[in-house]
Write a protein that holds these residues in place. Structure first.
Motif, PDB file in Angstrom:
ATOM      1  N   SER A 190       0.863  -1.189   0.000  1.00 44.72           N
ATOM      2  CA  SER A 190       0.000   0.000   0.000  1.00 44.72           C
ATOM      3  C   SER A 190       0.888   1.224   0.000  1.00 44.72           C
ATOM      4  O   SER A 190       1.606   1.493   0.970  1.00 44.72           O
ATOM      5  CB  SER A 190      -0.898   0.006   1.242  1.00 44.72           C
ATOM      6  N   ILE A 191       0.836   1.974  -1.126  1.00 47.62           N
ATOM      7  CA  ILE A 191       1.668   3.179  -1.176  1.00 47.62           C
ATOM      8  C   ILE A 191       0.887   4.346  -0.578  1.00 47.62           C
ATOM      9  O   ILE A 191      -0.344   4.361  -0.618  1.00 47.62           O
ATOM     10  CB  ILE A 191       2.181   3.484  -2.610  1.00 47.62           C
ATOM     11  N   ARG A 192       1.619   5.328  -0.040  1.00 44.26           N
ATOM     12  CA  ARG A 192       0.974   6.447   0.646  1.00 44.26           C
ATOM     13  C   ARG A 192       0.816   7.647  -0.270  1.00 44.26           C
ATOM     14  O   ARG A 192       0.695   8.771   0.205  1.00 44.26           O
ATOM     15  CB  ARG A 192       1.797   6.851   1.892  1.00 44.26           C
ATOM     16  N   ASN A 193       0.889   7.440  -1.575  1.00 43.41           N
ATOM     17  CA  ASN A 193       0.770   8.571  -2.507  1.00 43.41           C
ATOM     18  C   ASN A 193      -0.118   8.195  -3.679  1.00 43.41           C
ATOM     19  O   ASN A 193      -0.664   7.085  -3.719  1.00 43.41           O
ATOM     20  CB  ASN A 193       2.153   9.032  -2.971  1.00 43.41           C
ATOM     21  N   VAL A 194      -0.234   9.124  -4.650  1.00 47.66           N
ATOM     22  CA  VAL A 194      -1.116   8.901  -5.799  1.00 47.66           C
ATOM     23  C   VAL A 194      -0.420   8.078  -6.882  1.00 47.66           C
ATOM     24  O   VAL A 194      -0.879   7.005  -7.270  1.00 47.66           O
ATOM     25  CB  VAL A 194      -1.530  10.245  -6.462  1.00 47.66           C
ATOM     26  N   GLY A 195       0.713   8.597  -7.377  1.00 46.36           N
ATOM     27  CA  GLY A 195       1.334   8.066  -8.602  1.00 46.36           C
ATOM     28  C   GLY A 195       1.914   6.673  -8.424  1.00 46.36           C
ATOM     29  O   GLY A 195       2.682   6.418  -7.492  1.00 46.36           O
ATOM     30  N   VAL A 196       1.553   5.761  -9.324  1.00 47.96           N
ATOM     31  CA  VAL A 196       2.075   4.387  -9.276  1.00 47.96           C
ATOM     32  C   VAL A 196       3.070   4.157 -10.418  1.00 47.96           C
ATOM     33  O   VAL A 196       3.445   3.033 -10.717  1.00 47.96           O
ATOM     34  CB  VAL A 196       0.945   3.330  -9.347  1.00 47.96           C
ATOM     35  N   ASP A 197       3.506   5.258 -11.066  1.00 46.39           N
ATOM     36  CA  ASP A 197       4.369   5.151 -12.238  1.00 46.39           C
ATOM     37  C   ASP A 197       5.740   4.563 -11.932  1.00 46.39           C
ATOM     38  O   ASP A 197       6.430   4.103 -12.837  1.00 46.39           O
ATOM     39  CB  ASP A 197       4.515   6.531 -12.917  1.00 46.39           C
ATOM     40  N   ASN A 198       6.159   4.558 -10.661  1.00 45.76           N
ATOM     41  CA  ASN A 198       7.474   3.983 -10.337  1.00 45.76           C
ATOM     42  C   ASN A 198       7.392   2.539  -9.840  1.00 45.76           C
ATOM     43  O   ASN A 198       8.373   1.981  -9.369  1.00 45.76           O
ATOM     44  CB  ASN A 198       8.211   4.866  -9.305  1.00 45.76           C
ATOM     45  N   LEU A 199       6.199   1.939  -9.940  1.00 44.31           N
ATOM     46  CA  LEU A 199       6.033   0.540  -9.522  1.00 44.31           C
ATOM     47  C   LEU A 199       5.799  -0.334 -10.750  1.00 44.31           C
ATOM     48  O   LEU A 199       5.060   0.062 -11.657  1.00 44.31           O
ATOM     49  CB  LEU A 199       4.818   0.400  -8.601  1.00 44.31           C
ATOM     50  N   ASP A 200       6.400  -1.518 -10.769  1.00 47.57           N
ATOM     51  CA  ASP A 200       6.203  -2.439 -11.886  1.00 47.57           C
ATOM     52  C   ASP A 200       4.944  -3.274 -11.590  1.00 47.57           C
ATOM     53  O   ASP A 200       5.006  -4.331 -10.952  1.00 47.57           O
ATOM     54  CB  ASP A 200       7.439  -3.335 -12.037  1.00 47.57           C
ATOM     55  N   LEU A 201       3.800  -2.768 -12.079  1.00 48.00           N
ATOM     56  CA  LEU A 201       2.516  -3.423 -11.749  1.00 48.00           C
ATOM     57  C   LEU A 201       2.392  -4.805 -12.390  1.00 48.00           C
ATOM     58  O   LEU A 201       1.702  -5.675 -11.858  1.00 48.00           O
ATOM     59  CB  LEU A 201       1.351  -2.521 -12.164  1.00 48.00           C
ATOM     60  N   ALA A 202       3.081  -5.025 -13.516  1.00 46.93           N
ATOM     61  CA  ALA A 202       3.050  -6.351 -14.143  1.00 46.93           C
ATOM     62  C   ALA A 202       3.714  -7.372 -13.213  1.00 46.93           C
ATOM     63  O   ALA A 202       3.248  -8.511 -13.072  1.00 46.93           O
ATOM     64  CB  ALA A 202       3.757  -6.306 -15.491  1.00 46.93           C
ATOM     65  N   GLU A 203       4.791  -6.937 -12.557  1.00 51.80           N
ATOM     66  CA  GLU A 203       5.472  -7.820 -11.591  1.00 51.80           C
ATOM     67  C   GLU A 203       4.554  -8.109 -10.397  1.00 51.80           C
ATOM     68  O   GLU A 203       4.485  -9.218  -9.902  1.00 51.80           O
ATOM     69  CB  GLU A 203       6.745  -7.151 -11.070  1.00 51.80           C
ATOM     70  N   ALA A 204       3.846  -7.066  -9.949  1.00 53.06           N
ATOM     71  CA  ALA A 204       2.927  -7.242  -8.816  1.00 53.06           C
ATOM     72  C   ALA A 204       1.888  -8.300  -9.163  1.00 53.06           C
ATOM     73  O   ALA A 204       1.567  -9.180  -8.354  1.00 53.06           O
ATOM     74  CB  ALA A 204       2.248  -5.921  -8.478  1.00 53.06           C
ATOM     75  N   LYS A 205       1.366  -8.225 -10.379  1.00 49.98           N
ATOM     76  CA  LYS A 205       0.346  -9.186 -10.819  1.00 49.98           C
ATOM     77  C   LYS A 205       0.936 -10.601 -10.896  1.00 49.98           C
ATOM     78  O   LYS A 205       0.357 -11.562 -10.413  1.00 49.98           O
ATOM     79  CB  LYS A 205      -0.189  -8.753 -12.190  1.00 49.98           C
ATOM     80  N   LYS A 206       2.145 -10.648 -11.504  1.00 48.52           N
ATOM     81  CA  LYS A 206       2.814 -11.947 -11.659  1.00 48.52           C
ATOM     82  C   LYS A 206       2.974 -12.639 -10.297  1.00 48.52           C
ATOM     83  O   LYS A 206       2.764 -13.838 -10.166  1.00 48.52           O
ATOM     84  CB  LYS A 206       4.187 -11.704 -12.300  1.00 48.52           C
ATOM     85  N   TYR A 207       3.329 -11.849  -9.273  1.00 45.78           N
ATOM     86  CA  TYR A 207       3.570 -12.452  -7.959  1.00 45.78           C
ATOM     87  C   TYR A 207       2.352 -12.357  -7.037  1.00 45.78           C
ATOM     88  O   TYR A 207       2.457 -12.584  -5.829  1.00 45.78           O
ATOM     89  CB  TYR A 207       4.811 -11.806  -7.319  1.00 45.78           C
TER      90      TYR A 207
END
Ligand code: NAD
Ligand code: COI
Length: 331
Positions: free
Chosen positions: A73-90
């Motif tokens: 859970s990030i404490r900000n708006v922008g998710v541009d610095n997170l690899d969401l494909a990796e999050a999904k994969k794992y």
């Protein structure tokens, strides 16, 4: 259930401690942002509460998955610095805080425009040198200007309301048209057409590594001579080198930048001893027609409290129910 929170500042600690007591959930507070070195601290926790403007370690989600962690859970708006494909994969859920205070950022974007329009850099310098003359630095009023809003989401909408209060003419570009704003006839079909019509271009859209620069030398060329650009969104949206050239040549009248393309090693760091090595940055901040701030548009008491509480509520909700209203990445 227990959480680990990274990059926790002094001004956030009380909010974490109150939430922890009220919800009877242990939270380990780590002062440093997430790095490859300290990622192992998260072993044994159920969720990671993070916050950073720079990059996350490449192995972030893979390592968290190996520890059985189910939520970031990030404490900000922008998710541009997170690899969401990796999050999904794992299979790790990711939540953000989409609306901790759009007003904080919108107000700030207008405040930096006002500083530019009334030549504040110049008058501050003059006063420091005991020079209290006015001429020739006559200012501009916002009501005399056409403001171009890029991105009419939460922050863009608040900015529009503020500019309406000043009596400005407002035009906008967004691939998604808000029905109410559409009925007011503010949308222009393309960004190219918008930039050619406005005196001030103010960016309120997400950043993306994939699209390259939204505002590059070609786009700047299409802008009105002497126009202003305000960026409280993401540094990656503007080609900083092209911007510097346009500011030095007088093509652009000024720039208000709370975000900067290469900000990660500079903003929110104390560089008093080493100084800044980025020559482009140094040239930009030295210009009288630039107001640069270190990514602080968000930084108000209301916003900080909401960022902590909403991120923690989201993590609790994901762990307890598998979902949260702030989910940006399903497992
Ligand atoms: P939002 O999701 O509510 O609105 C973003 C809007 O941008 C949407 O309406 C979307 O349709 C539009 N958009 C997307 N791609 C576009 C494009 N190519 N051209 C024009 N419009 C486009 O987000 P928000 O809450 O208004 O936040 C906007 C951005 O502000 C965030 O993504 C973040 O990068 C930045 N931000 C900066 C700070 C700061 O402290 N400086 C704080 C919070 C957010
Ligand atoms: C955001 O919330 O997206 C921000 O830009 C503010 C923060 C990362 C400093």
């Amino acid at each position: 259930m227990k959480f680990i929170a990274y990059n926790v500042r002094q001004d956030e600690r009380a909010y974490f401690e109150n939430w922890s007591q009220e919800n009877n959930i242990e939270i380990k507070l780590v002062a440093d942002e997430v790095t490859s070195k300290n990622l192992s601290l998260s072993k044994g926790y159920d969720a990671v509460i993070s916050f950073q403007t720079g990059t996350y370690p490449a192995e972030f989600f893979e390592t968290l998955a190996s520890y059985g962690i189910k939520d970031v859970s990030i404490r900000n708006v922008g998710v541009d610095n997170l690899d969401l494909a990796e999050a999904k994969k794992y299979e790790i859920a990711v939540t953000n805080v989409p609306a901790y205070s759009p007003n904080a950022i919108a107000e700030f974007s207008v405040a930096i425009l006002l500083q530019l329009l009334r030549n504040q850099n110049i008058f501050r310098k003059r006063m420091a040198a005991n020079d209290y003359r006015w001429a020739p630095f006559v200012g501009k009023e916002i009501r005399a200007l056409t403001i171009g809003i890029v991105g009419t989401g939460r922050i863009g909408k608040v900015a529009i309301d503020i500019y309406k209060g000043f009596g400005a003419k407002i035009l906008a570009f967004d691939p998604y048209h808000d029905p109410k704003l559409e009925s007011e006839g503010i949308y222009i079909d393309t960004l190219e057409d918008l930039v050619a019509k406005v005196d001030v271009l103010t960016l309120h859209m997400p950043g993306s590594d994939k699209d390259g620069h939204l505002i590059d030398a070609k786009m700047i060329e299409k802008m009105k001579d002497g126009a202003y650009i305000i960026n409280t969104a993401r540094g990656s949206l503007i080609d900083a080198k092209a911007l510097l050239t346009a500011l030095k040549s007088g093509k652009l009248g000024g720039a208000g930048l709370d975000t900067y393309e290469f900000e990660t090693p500079i903003f929110n760091h104390d560089l008093n001893e080493t100084g800044v090595k980025d020559e482009l940055f140094k040239e930009l901040v030295a210009l009288d027609n630039v107001v640069m701030t270190p990514h602080i548009a968000f930084y108000t008491e209301t916003a900080v409290e909401n960022m902590v509480n909403i991120a923690l509520d989201s993590a609790k909700s994901v762990i307890e129910t598998g979902t949260a209203p702030t989910l940006v990445q399903t497992k």
